[in-house]
Write a protein that holds these residues in place. Structure first.
Motif, PDB file in Angstrom:
ATOM      1  N   UNK A 111       1.353  -1.338  -4.615  1.00 38.45           N
ATOM      2  CA  UNK A 111       1.293  -0.126  -5.739  1.00 38.45           C
ATOM      3  C   UNK A 111       1.405  -0.565  -7.033  1.00 38.45           C
ATOM      4  N   UNK A 112       1.589  -1.811  -7.380  1.00 37.13           N
ATOM      5  CA  UNK A 112       1.991  -2.253  -8.761  1.00 37.13           C
ATOM      6  C   UNK A 112       0.633  -2.494  -9.537  1.00 37.13           C
ATOM      7  N   UNK A 158       3.441  -4.693 -16.298  1.00 40.23           N
ATOM      8  CA  UNK A 158       4.843  -4.945 -16.339  1.00 40.23           C
ATOM      9  C   UNK A 158       5.508  -4.379 -15.101  1.00 40.23           C
ATOM     10  N   UNK A 159       4.643  -4.051 -14.072  1.00 43.00           N
ATOM     11  CA  UNK A 159       5.284  -3.474 -12.955  1.00 43.00           C
ATOM     12  C   UNK A 159       5.753  -4.476 -11.965  1.00 43.00           C
ATOM     13  N   UNK A 160       5.520  -5.791 -11.921  1.00 40.18           N
ATOM     14  CA  UNK A 160       6.076  -6.841 -11.393  1.00 40.18           C
ATOM     15  C   UNK A 160       7.587  -7.130 -11.954  1.00 40.18           C
ATOM     16  N   UNK A 183      16.666  -7.019  -1.055  1.00 36.50           N
ATOM     17  CA  UNK A 183      15.846  -6.871  -2.367  1.00 36.50           C
ATOM     18  C   UNK A 183      14.609  -5.963  -2.007  1.00 36.50           C
ATOM     19  N   UNK A 184      14.653  -4.805  -2.601  1.00 34.53           N
ATOM     20  CA  UNK A 184      13.579  -3.648  -2.454  1.00 34.53           C
ATOM     21  C   UNK A 184      12.659  -4.006  -3.706  1.00 34.53           C
ATOM     22  N   UNK A 185      11.466  -4.222  -3.324  1.00 34.90           N
ATOM     23  CA  UNK A 185      10.268  -4.921  -4.262  1.00 34.90           C
ATOM     24  C   UNK A 185       9.255  -4.072  -4.095  1.00 34.90           C
ATOM     25  N   UNK A 186       8.330  -4.143  -5.167  1.00 30.46           N
ATOM     26  CA  UNK A 186       7.186  -3.227  -5.337  1.00 30.46           C
ATOM     27  C   UNK A 186       7.189  -1.824  -5.562  1.00 30.46           C
TER      28      UNK A 186
END
Length: 210
Positions: free
Chosen positions: A110-111, A117-119, A129-132
């Motif tokens: 979804x990035x 800049x979403x990364x 680590x919740x990521x994306x």
């Protein structure tokens, strides 16, 4: 509290800081048995470097390591081999966590693209680590928090613990812990099972305490 301190191998100060948020989060997501708690303590302890880091560390000085860890973003010709030119390309992303995050996580989960800049915005946060963006959105709905507008909410102790416990339950880790399949638990959190030796060591300590 003393049992938690022993299980997580924490200093008195760190145990005091984390005991209440960790306990509340574990109870909320049915992480209540010794086998579930031991596995959860071990995995969160590894992911957060002993409950000390709540945001992903993306500072790397070695270009080859960057290219290999984030292979899908730096294998530019998609031939499955990290070549010298690709390592040289990765050099521009060393010692710059924000720039690296924006490339490594671009167009995934979804990035938006690298320029969005979403990364960096949706880099790993919390005890697991919740990521994306998509994972932040799911976590937002589960916890009743607007993590899209304010992802740094996951740096608060209770939210860091709750996000980890939500991810744990949502990905079937309670059931895997019940079966004693700790490697499968690791793969739900980190598919390559990196750092498994440390995770197993932490599990042994937690089991002994519980």
């Amino acid at each position: 509290l003393p049992q938690f301190q022993r299980a997580a191998a924490l200093s008195p100060v760190m145990a005091q800081r984390w005991f209440e948020p960790f306990s509340k989060a574990a109870a909320e997501f049915q992480i209540k048995t010794p086998s579930r708690l031991a596995a959860f303590i071990a995995q969160t302890g590894h992911e957060s470097t002993g409950f000390s880091r709540l945001s992903e560390n993306l500072y790397y000085s070695d270009a080859e390591r960057v290219a290999r860890i984030f292979r899908s973003s730096f294998d530019t010709n998609k031939n499955g081999v990290i070549e010298p030119a690709e390592i040289e390309f990765a050099r521009a992303y060393t010692r710059n966590p924000e720039k690296l995050a924006n490339r490594a996580y671009a167009g995934r989960g979804g990035n938006g693209d690298e320029a969005s800049g979403d990364g960096w915005r949706f880099r790993g946060r919390g005890l697991i680590q919740i990521t994306l963006r998509n994972n932040y959105l799911l976590c937002s709905k589960a916890l009743g928090l607007d993590l899209i507008a304010n992802p740094d909410l996951l740096l608060e102790y209770l939210n860091a613990a709750r996000s980890a416990a939500w991810y744990w339950k949502a990905n079937g880790c309670n059931e895997l812990a019940d079966k004693g399949d700790f490697l499968a638990v690791t793969r739900r959190i980190n598919p390559p099972a990196e750092g498994q030796a440390d995770r197993v060591a932490r599990l042994s300590v937690a089991k002994a305490a519980l």
